[in-house]
Design a protein around this motif. Structure first.
Motif, short mmCIF file in Angstrom:
data_model
loop_
_atom_site.label_atom_id
_atom_site.label_comp_id
_atom_site.label_asym_id
_atom_site.label_seq_id
_atom_site.Cartn_x
_atom_site.Cartn_y
_atom_site.Cartn_z
N GLY A 26 3.59 -6.70 5.53
CA GLY A 26 3.61 -7.38 6.82
C GLY A 26 4.87 -8.18 7.07
O GLY A 26 4.93 -8.97 8.01
N PHE A 27 5.89 -7.96 6.26
CA PHE A 27 7.13 -8.73 6.36
C PHE A 27 8.23 -7.79 6.84
O PHE A 27 9.08 -7.35 6.08
CB PHE A 27 7.46 -9.31 4.97
CG PHE A 27 8.16 -10.63 5.00
CD1 PHE A 27 7.46 -11.80 4.77
CD2 PHE A 27 9.51 -10.72 5.28
CE1 PHE A 27 8.09 -13.03 4.79
CE2 PHE A 27 10.16 -11.94 5.30
CZ PHE A 27 9.44 -13.10 5.05
N THR A 28 8.20 -7.49 8.13
CA THR A 28 9.03 -6.44 8.69
C THR A 28 10.51 -6.65 8.44
O THR A 28 11.26 -5.69 8.21
CB THR A 28 8.78 -6.32 10.21
OG1 THR A 28 7.38 -6.16 10.44
CG2 THR A 28 9.52 -5.14 10.79
N ILE A 169 -3.20 -11.01 6.94
CA ILE A 169 -3.30 -9.75 6.20
C ILE A 169 -4.46 -9.86 5.23
O ILE A 169 -4.59 -10.88 4.54
CB ILE A 169 -2.00 -9.46 5.41
CG1 ILE A 169 -0.77 -9.57 6.33
CG2 ILE A 169 -2.06 -8.09 4.75
CD1 ILE A 169 -0.73 -8.57 7.43
N ASP A 170 -5.32 -8.85 5.16
CA ASP A 170 -6.48 -8.95 4.27
C ASP A 170 -6.09 -8.65 2.83
O ASP A 170 -4.94 -8.31 2.53
CB ASP A 170 -7.63 -8.05 4.75
CG ASP A 170 -7.25 -6.57 4.78
OD1 ASP A 170 -6.41 -6.15 3.96
OD2 ASP A 170 -7.81 -5.84 5.63
N GLU A 171 -7.07 -8.75 1.93
CA GLU A 171 -6.79 -8.59 0.50
C GLU A 171 -6.30 -7.19 0.15
O GLU A 171 -5.62 -7.00 -0.86
CB GLU A 171 -8.04 -8.93 -0.32
CG GLU A 171 -8.46 -10.40 -0.23
CD GLU A 171 -9.68 -10.72 -1.06
OE1 GLU A 171 -10.24 -9.77 -1.66
OE2 GLU A 171 -10.06 -11.90 -1.12
N GLY A 173 -4.24 -5.54 1.96
CA GLY A 173 -2.94 -5.34 2.58
C GLY A 173 -3.01 -4.80 3.98
O GLY A 173 -2.00 -4.40 4.55
N GLY A 174 -4.20 -4.78 4.57
CA GLY A 174 -4.36 -4.31 5.93
C GLY A 174 -4.36 -5.45 6.92
O GLY A 174 -4.41 -6.63 6.56
N SER A 175 -4.29 -5.10 8.20
CA SER A 175 -4.28 -6.09 9.28
C SER A 175 -5.50 -5.91 10.17
O SER A 175 -5.63 -4.86 10.82
CB SER A 175 -3.00 -5.94 10.11
OG SER A 175 -3.13 -6.63 11.36
N PRO A 176 -6.38 -6.90 10.24
CA PRO A 176 -7.53 -6.79 11.14
C PRO A 176 -7.13 -6.58 12.59
O PRO A 176 -7.80 -5.87 13.33
CB PRO A 176 -8.25 -8.14 10.94
CG PRO A 176 -7.81 -8.63 9.61
CD PRO A 176 -6.40 -8.14 9.45
N VAL A 229 -2.96 -16.42 14.90
CA VAL A 229 -3.18 -17.18 13.66
C VAL A 229 -2.15 -16.75 12.62
O VAL A 229 -2.02 -15.56 12.33
CB VAL A 229 -4.60 -16.93 13.11
CG1 VAL A 229 -4.81 -17.68 11.79
CG2 VAL A 229 -5.64 -17.34 14.13
N PRO A 230 -1.39 -17.68 12.04
CA PRO A 230 -0.40 -17.30 11.03
C PRO A 230 -1.06 -16.99 9.69
O PRO A 230 -2.16 -17.47 9.38
CB PRO A 230 0.49 -18.54 10.91
CG PRO A 230 -0.42 -19.68 11.26
CD PRO A 230 -1.36 -19.13 12.32
N HIS A 231 -0.40 -16.17 8.91
CA HIS A 231 -0.81 -15.92 7.52
C HIS A 231 -0.89 -17.26 6.79
O HIS A 231 -0.08 -18.16 7.07
CB HIS A 231 0.22 -15.00 6.86
CG HIS A 231 -0.17 -14.49 5.53
ND1 HIS A 231 -0.04 -15.23 4.37
CD2 HIS A 231 -0.69 -13.30 5.14
CE1 HIS A 231 -0.46 -14.53 3.34
NE2 HIS A 231 -0.85 -13.34 3.78
#
Length: 343
Positions: A26-28, A169-171, A173-176, A229-231
């Protein structure tokens, strides 16, 4: 031990690559891909080498270096003018209010609108600090040094500055947010889309993303709950941005729903409050439990730029500087520095 911020060069590829592998997805702006990072560094070297002033599609990559060991322990970036090569997409949260006379009720619907409002702005991003160095204000040193660079090269940057914060980012490594919105149209996972964007840009978003507004009420709760919402690792960064005068104006990242913060460049606190002065003398009377105040100090232009924490004693339009920071920044009496108080 003294740390400095300096422009990155091609020799920094390996340590930057090692840091990129630690980001967790998630860190483009910091992809764990050697080819993409090499292209970034080449573009950055060209940006620092450009002689003529003026806003341009430049990228400036900086590193945090331990002057005692030579190790690179952090990095950050400035994009001079986003949206020049590819459209710069965001979602902007808007609202549609409708009223029914028969029911006697008014309905308000929050909507995600695909937007390129932020094209033409300057972006600060790509900030990563090695886990072993997340103390002593080094994160703030990395972040705020960018504003001193912008201040002292003001003609190269836009009147508005943005900062995109990584979303939740979920555990796995995905994005809800991705799963609930864009992922439904692209046939690829968040990790695949994020990696593709980091390597090749986001033109595929323009090609495939539906242009119609998205009603937030129709999204799954997992996606709704992370919009803006930030990580967890980015909460401190959000506070630092707010202290600088950045605000969230309802723009969110199209991939993970993280907040995009905005500010007028000249009103960024570090830009507004920084001062220039000539170094009167290098004095060992300065330091902890001695005279002076600890400040963020920078010197040099473009490829010669450097920043570090130093002890400064103001003396009219001149300053005294402590020996350690003077050595780190390769300064001597008679040279000009830019400085701003440490908060």
């Amino acid at each position: 031990m003294t740390f400095i911020i300096r422009p990155a060069n091609m020799d920094d590829l390996q340590p930057i690559y090692e840091m990129a592998k630690r980001t967790g997805g998630g860190f483009t702006n910091l992809p764990p891909d050697r080819k993409a990072l090499t292209a970034k560094l080449e573009r950055s070297v060209a940006g620092f080498s450009r002689v003529e002033d003026g806003v341009s599609d430049d990228l400036y990559v900086f590193v945090l270096q331990n002057t005692a060991t030579g190790e690179v322990r952090g990095t950050c970036q400035i994009f001079g003018n986003v949206g020049q090569k590819w459209p710069f997409y965001s979602y902007r949260i808007g609202a549609l209010t409708q009223h029914s006379e028969e029911l006697g009720r008014t309905f308000r619907a929050d909507i995600l609108n695909l937007s390129t409002d932020l094209e033409g702005t300057t972006e600060v991003g790509g900030l990563f600090l090695h886990p072993g160095e997340r103390a002593g204000g080094l994160g703030m040193l990395i972040a705020r040094s960018r504003y001193l660079f912008i201040r002292n090269h003001r003609a190269r940057f836009a009147d508005r500055t943005i900062a995109e914060l990584r979303g939740v980012i979920d555990e796995a490594g995905g994005s809800p947010f991705w799963d609930g919105v864009a992922g439904r149209f692209f046939g690829m996972s968040f990790q695949e889309a994020d990696e593709f964007n980091a390597k090749f840009g986001n033109q595929f978003i323009a090609d495939l993303m539906p242009k119609h507004p998205v009603y937030i009420a129709m999204l799954p709760e997992s996606a709704k709950s992370v919009i803006g919402v930030p990580h967890p690792s980015g909460r401190a960064a959000m506070r630092m941005l707010e202290n600088e005068g950045f605000a969230w104006e309802n723009y969110v990242d199209i991939f993970d729903g993280g907040p995009t913060m905005t500010a007028r460049t000249d009103q960024v606190r570090s830009v507004r409050e920084a001062k220039d002065a000539v170094v009167s003398d290098i004095s060992d009377r300065l330091g902890e439990h001695k005279e002076g105040a600890k400040m963020l100090v920078s010197s040099g232009r473009l490829g010669s730029f450097a920043a570090a924490y130093g002890w400064v004693l103001e003396d009219g339009d001149k300053v005294f500087l402590d020996p350690d920071s003077a050595k780190a920044l390769q300064l001597s009496a008679g040279e000009t520095v830019t400085y701003v108080p440490r908060w």
